[in-house]
Design an enzyme around this catalytic site. Structure first.
Site, PDB file in Angstrom:
ATOM      1  N   SER A   9     -33.334   5.578  66.774  1.00  0.00           N
ATOM      2  CA  SER A   9     -34.331   6.260  67.427  1.00  0.00           C
ATOM      3  C   SER A   9     -33.885   7.405  68.044  1.00  0.00           C
ATOM      4  CB  SER A   9     -35.031   5.411  68.317  1.00  0.00           C
ATOM      5  OG  SER A   9     -35.506   5.992  69.391  1.00  0.00           O
ATOM      6  N   HIS A  34     -36.174   7.359  63.485  1.00  0.00           N
ATOM      7  CA  HIS A  34     -37.392   6.755  64.046  1.00  0.00           C
ATOM      8  C   HIS A  34     -37.680   7.967  65.185  1.00  0.00           C
ATOM      9  CE1 HIS A  34     -40.157   3.791  65.671  1.00  0.00           C
ATOM     10  NE2 HIS A  34     -39.908   4.143  66.987  1.00  0.00           N
ATOM     11  N   ASP A  36     -39.933   8.711  68.553  1.00  0.00           N
ATOM     12  CA  ASP A  36     -40.851   8.255  69.582  1.00  0.00           C
ATOM     13  C   ASP A  36     -41.694   9.246  70.341  1.00  0.00           C
ATOM     14  OD1 ASP A  36     -40.487   5.335  69.457  1.00  0.00           O
ATOM     15  OD2 ASP A  36     -38.172   5.925  70.232  1.00  0.00           O
ATOM     16  N   MET A  38     -44.346  10.089  72.902  1.00  0.00           N
ATOM     17  CA  MET A  38     -45.060   9.553  74.197  1.00  0.00           C
ATOM     18  C   MET A  38     -45.830  10.806  74.815  1.00  0.00           C
ATOM     19  SD  MET A  38     -42.004   7.032  75.432  1.00  0.00           S
ATOM     20  CE  MET A  38     -40.786   6.057  74.398  1.00  0.00           C
ATOM     21  N   HIS A  67     -43.532   7.074  65.320  1.00  0.00           N
ATOM     22  CA  HIS A  67     -44.142   5.846  66.136  1.00  0.00           C
ATOM     23  C   HIS A  67     -44.834   6.844  67.324  1.00  0.00           C
ATOM     24  CE1 HIS A  67     -43.140   2.413  69.336  1.00  0.00           C
ATOM     25  NE2 HIS A  67     -44.707   2.666  69.171  1.00  0.00           N
ATOM     26  N   MET A  69     -46.999   6.826  70.706  1.00  0.00           N
ATOM     27  CA  MET A  69     -47.466   6.005  71.881  1.00  0.00           C
ATOM     28  C   MET A  69     -48.554   6.938  72.807  1.00  0.00           C
ATOM     29  SD  MET A  69     -43.753   4.197  72.665  1.00  0.00           S
ATOM     30  CE  MET A  69     -42.944   5.308  71.407  1.00  0.00           C
ATOM     31  N   MET A 138     -43.320  -4.532  69.065  1.00  0.00           N
ATOM     32  CA  MET A 138     -42.479  -4.194  69.813  1.00  0.00           C
ATOM     33  C   MET A 138     -41.590  -5.284  70.357  1.00  0.00           C
ATOM     34  SD  MET A 138     -42.841  -0.772  70.011  1.00  0.00           S
ATOM     35  CE  MET A 138     -41.649  -0.775  71.493  1.00  0.00           C
ATOM     36  N   PHE A 144     -39.854   3.170  77.149  1.00  0.00           N
ATOM     37  CA  PHE A 144     -38.593   3.644  77.431  1.00  0.00           C
ATOM     38  C   PHE A 144     -37.575   3.014  76.406  1.00  0.00           C
ATOM     39  CE2 PHE A 144     -41.154   4.045  81.268  1.00  0.00           C
ATOM     40  CZ  PHE A 144     -40.707   5.095  81.611  1.00  0.00           C
ATOM     41  N   GLY A 145     -36.495   3.891  76.383  1.00  0.00           N
ATOM     42  CA  GLY A 145     -35.394   3.185  75.472  1.00  0.00           C
ATOM     43  C   GLY A 145     -34.555   2.398  76.462  1.00  0.00           C
ATOM     44  N   GLY A 146     -33.491   1.736  76.177  1.00  0.00           N
ATOM     45  CA  GLY A 146     -32.555   1.045  76.786  1.00  0.00           C
ATOM     46  C   GLY A 146     -32.842  -0.258  77.558  1.00  0.00           C
ATOM     47  N   ASP A 176     -38.680  -3.332  67.164  1.00  0.00           N
ATOM     48  CA  ASP A 176     -38.440  -1.954  67.930  1.00  0.00           C
ATOM     49  C   ASP A 176     -38.408  -2.338  69.249  1.00  0.00           C
ATOM     50  OD1 ASP A 176     -38.030   0.676  69.127  1.00  0.00           O
ATOM     51  OD2 ASP A 176     -40.184   1.368  68.553  1.00  0.00           O
ATOM     52  N   GLY A 177     -37.064  -2.143  69.879  1.00  0.00           N
ATOM     53  CA  GLY A 177     -36.654  -2.259  71.236  1.00  0.00           C
ATOM     54  C   GLY A 177     -35.398  -3.352  71.549  1.00  0.00           C
ATOM     55  N   GLY A 178     -34.398  -2.827  71.978  1.00  0.00           N
ATOM     56  CA  GLY A 178     -33.349  -3.784  72.390  1.00  0.00           C
ATOM     57  C   GLY A 178     -32.605  -4.365  71.086  1.00  0.00           C
TER      58      GLY A 178
HETATM   59  C1  DX5 Z   1     -39.687   2.512  73.118  1.00  0.00           C
HETATM   60  C2  DX5 Z   1     -39.413   3.080  71.802  1.00  0.00           C
HETATM   61  C3  DX5 Z   1     -38.068   2.582  71.250  1.00  0.00           C
HETATM   62  C4  DX5 Z   1     -36.924   2.766  71.823  1.00  0.00           C
HETATM   63  C5  DX5 Z   1     -35.687   1.954  71.318  1.00  0.00           C
HETATM   64  O1  DX5 Z   1     -40.816   2.704  73.616  1.00  0.00           O
HETATM   65  O2  DX5 Z   1     -40.577   2.551  70.869  1.00  0.00           O
HETATM   66  O3  DX5 Z   1     -38.181   3.006  69.924  1.00  0.00           O
HETATM   67  O4  DX5 Z   1     -36.510   4.190  71.559  1.00  0.00           O
HETATM   68  O5  DX5 Z   1     -34.603   2.143  72.086  1.00  0.00           O
HETATM   69  P1  DX5 Z   1     -33.680   0.956  72.448  1.00  0.00           P
HETATM   70  O6  DX5 Z   1     -33.141   0.498  71.075  1.00  0.00           O
HETATM   71  O7  DX5 Z   1     -32.724   1.444  73.231  1.00  0.00           O
HETATM   72  O8  DX5 Z   1     -34.485  -0.099  72.933  1.00  0.00           O
HETATM   73 ZN    ZN Z   2     -40.175   3.496  68.689  1.00  0.00          ZN
END
Ligand code: DX5
Ligand code: ZN
Length: 216
Positions: A9, A34, A36, A38, A67, A69, A138, A144-146, A176-178
């Site tokens: 991402s 990917h 994102d 938003m 993706h 959002m 998800m 948010f990432g991380g 997607d996520g973590g």
């Molecule tokens: C969160 C995003 C994810 C995010 C994943 O809303 O859709 O794609 O960037 O990042 P990590 O892998 O750090 O959770």
């Molecule tokens: Zn995403």
């Protein structure tokens, strides 16, 4: 069983060096990119829109997985397709007309998918399962990432996989996520086909190794 595709991402990249980031992703041996998007309304965070996708398209020939959002995605999916997205996924609960959004994406010759947020029931995506190329589940709350991986969500992944087999549907299952080399096997066993990974790739000492470790 085919191997997991890894989609780093770019949310975790340096936004001042996006062309370099997409080039790196290719060199690391990843499968997809990917993106994102938003809007600060559907989710609290704001990232980028179609001009970014359009410019990234100039710098990479890789598969762009977008993706969304955003609220009322049906108003914008066509423009994302025209900007060079290969696949567009959106959150059906953000749309006044999810079927129309899916139709627009298909009419542009692109792949389409629906997203289930981490706190949502199966019923949110159920009406669209016979019409999509991918279901994104998800494993963190979108925005948010991380964030930390929500392992309990693997029950939903198993359910979506079972229904696919029972009904003979064709969608891929993306998580997607973590996602990281530490939990990728669990995700694969639950039914994942495609792993989105932000932090675990971009913050790795050796991103190529992190990508490879998830291509199981
Ligand atoms: C969160 C995003 C994810 C995010 C994943 O809303 O859709 O794609 O960037 O990042 P990590 O892998 O750090 O959770
Ligand atoms: Zn995403």
């Amino acid at each position: 069983m085919s191997r997991i595709k890894v989609a780093p991402s770019i949310l975790s990249a340096d936004f001042g060096k996006m062309a370099e980031a997409v080039n790196n992703i290719k060199n690391w041996g990843a499968d997809w990119i990917h993106c994102d998007v938003m809007d600060g309304v559907y989710v609290p965070n704001i990232t980028f829109g179609m001009p970014m996708v359009k410019d990234l398209r100039k710098y990479t020939d890789m598969f762009l997985d977008v993706h969304l959002m955003i609220t009322e995605p049906e108003k914008h999916v066509g423009a994302f397709c025209d900007s060079g997205a290969d696949m567009v996924t959106f959150h059906p609960d953000a749309s006044k007309n999810p079927l129309k959004a899916l139709e627009i994406i298909k009419s542009k010759g692109k792949l389409c998918g629906v997203v289930l947020n981490a706190d949502q029931p199966f019923s949110v995506i159920e009406p669209y399962l016979d019409k999509v190329d991918m279901v994104l589940i998800m494993t963190v709350q979108a925005g948010f990432g991380g964030q930390s991986f929500i392992e309990d969500r693997l029950e939903m992944v198993k359910k979506v996989k079972t229904i696919k087999e029972e009904k003979g549907y064709n969608y891929l299952i993306q998580l997607d996520g973590g996602i990281s080399p530490q939990n990728v096997a669990l995700c694969k066993n639950a039914g994942m086909d495609i792993a989105v990974a932000g932090s675990s790739v971009f913050k790795a000492t050796n991103p190529s190794e992190a990508v490879r470790a998830m291509q199981i």
